[in-house]
Design an enzyme around this catalytic site. Structure first.
Site, PDB file in Angstrom:
ATOM      1  N   CYS A   1     -56.193  45.962   2.108  1.00 27.34           N
ATOM      2  CA  CYS A   1     -54.697  46.108   2.060  1.00 27.34           C
ATOM      3  C   CYS A   1     -53.852  45.113   2.011  1.00 27.34           C
ATOM      4  CB  CYS A   1     -54.446  47.136   3.245  1.00 27.34           C
ATOM      5  SG  CYS A   1     -55.609  48.586   3.327  1.00 27.34           S
TER       6      CYS A   1
ATOM      7  N   GLU B   1     -53.895  43.637  -8.802  1.00 30.63           N
ATOM      8  CA  GLU B   1     -54.453  42.563  -8.854  1.00 30.63           C
ATOM      9  C   GLU B   1     -53.747  41.205  -9.576  1.00 30.63           C
ATOM     10  OE1 GLU B   1     -58.512  41.999  -7.913  1.00 30.63           O
ATOM     11  OE2 GLU B   1     -58.962  44.055  -7.873  1.00 30.63           O
TER      12      GLU B   1
END
Length: 404
Positions: A128, A384
């Protein structure tokens, strides 16, 4: 001097064929069902655990490959089967990478097995880091970690967004700001053990693609974790913070270290999606007859397929190069890790779009999987690190300047 070769060795070929068999026999037949259900495919995760594809032993075996190619090879084959199910199986590896990248040997032994559970009751883990106001801008992170010396506990407060396995995970790895005034240099990563009070999550978010993979927002309300849950030793954190305060160079912050480890593997996932769409479109073009001949005999179609194959192969070379460099501690002086993820992600979007186009009206229907692959591919230019962020990393690396 060793002879140069791009051939895979016997172990890598065996790995490729084994994972491909699981993807072909177990994952792909179930892909449409779990995409439609938008639920975590626990039976398939359990089957992957039983055959040895889900667990730390598998990841450790891949990481032990001195070429660095085993994990991208396995990722490409699994995600060729289905990206949503693939991420349900491999999503835990991002949290494991965070523990591996920042944790001590004792922390690896304590937390990594809990990330996976056991054969009878497999578990998943979550990494997270993204927040509503801190996605690409990691330095804007608002989640705070405050040390309580009286109890030797860290107290976490904040919100995380778009967390893979968020809320359903046993182990959550959370990045938080210890000293906000230091920006990204004042951050650290923490393990939140299973069942820790104060951690809650939204219901599963409904997404364009990767629908079998669980994504949720995670809330931390006075979450107290033992001091040993700080990844790395507290003395090392204090030393790093002191270096940052004095203006000396400090090591990279927790989230970016994890992304650096994972970007080539994420690129390999995108390659699996792209290759699935290319192969399906190629077979369709050979069989589809228009104006008395297969459509692949038309240059427009054949050239499109040629471009698709060329781009996939080019992206794979970038992924393999970055994977080899990362495994052998070669610095990414030109942003090679970002190059691999950027190229593979954009190739996945382009190739799946072309596949839908080559199928024409049929490609727009759920009767054919290309529409699902088209939806799944888009995330690889976003998560990402967006394509724009990857270009920023590369441009800074090659220029030596703080491009903004």
């Amino acid at each position: 001097m060793a002879e140069f070769s791009l051939d895979l060795n016997e172990e890598q070929r065996d790995l490729r064929d084994w994972v491909h068999g699981f993807a072909s026999d177990v994952v792909r037949p179930a892909a449409a069902e779990w995409d439609a259900r938008e639920e975590t495919p626990w039976p398939i995760i359990q089957e992957a655990a039983k055959v040895g594809l889900y667990g730390f032993e598998f990841l450790a075996t891949c990481w032990a490959d001195p070429t660095g190619l085993s994990l991208p090879i396995a990722s490409e084959e699994l995600f060729w089967g289905d990206a949503g199910i693939g991420l349900s199986i491999f999503g835990t590896s991002l949290a494991v990478a965070a523990i591996y990248g920042a944790g001590t040997p004792d922390q690896l032994v304590e937390w990594v097995p809990q990330c996976f559970g056991d054969l009878e009751q497999p578990a998943v883990a979550a990494f997270c880091t993204t927040e509503p106001e801190a996605g690409s801008d990691v330095a804007a992170m608002r989640t705070r970690a405050v040390y309580d010396e009286a109890t030797d506990e860290w107290v976490l407060n904040g919100q995380k967004a778009y967390a893979t396995n968020g809320g359903i995970a046993g182990v959550h790895v959370v990045t938080a700001s210890v000293e906000p005034e230091l920006g990204s240099r004042g951050q650290a990563a923490f393990v939140v053990p299973p069942g820790t009070p104060g951690l809650t999550a939204t219901r599963k978010l409904r997404k364009l693609g990767l629908r079998a993979s669980h994504t949720a927002d995670v809330f931390l309300d006075d979450v107290r974790v033992p001091g040993r849950c700080l990844l790395g030793e507290r003395e090392a954190l204090l030393e790093r913070l002191d270096r940052a305060r004095s203006g000396r160079r400090a090591s990279g912050q927790a989230a970016m270290r994890t992304f650096e480890l994972s970007r080539p593997t994420v690129g390999a996932q995108a390659l699996g999606v792209a290759r699935a769409a290319y192969e399906y479109a190629l077979d369709y073009a050979r069989e589809r007859v228009q104006f008395g001949r297969p459509i692949i005999e038309n240059q427009a179609v054949a050239f499109a397929l040629a471009d698709m194959r060329m781009e996939i192969d080019a992206a794979r070379l970038l992924v393999w190069r970055a994977s080899w460099m990362g495994r052998n501690n070669r610095p990414f002086t030109a942003g090679e890790g970002s190059m691999s993820k950027l190229k593979a992600g954009e190739v996945a979007v382009s190739v799946t779009e072309k596949a839908v186009q080559l199928l024409g009206g049929a490609g727009f229907l759920r009767d054919h999987p290309v529409e699902r692959w088209y939806r799944d591919a888009k995330i690889y230019t976003i998560f990402e690190g967006t394509s724009e962020i990857q270009r920023l990393v590369i441009s800074r690396a090659i220029s030596g300047m703080q491009i903004r």
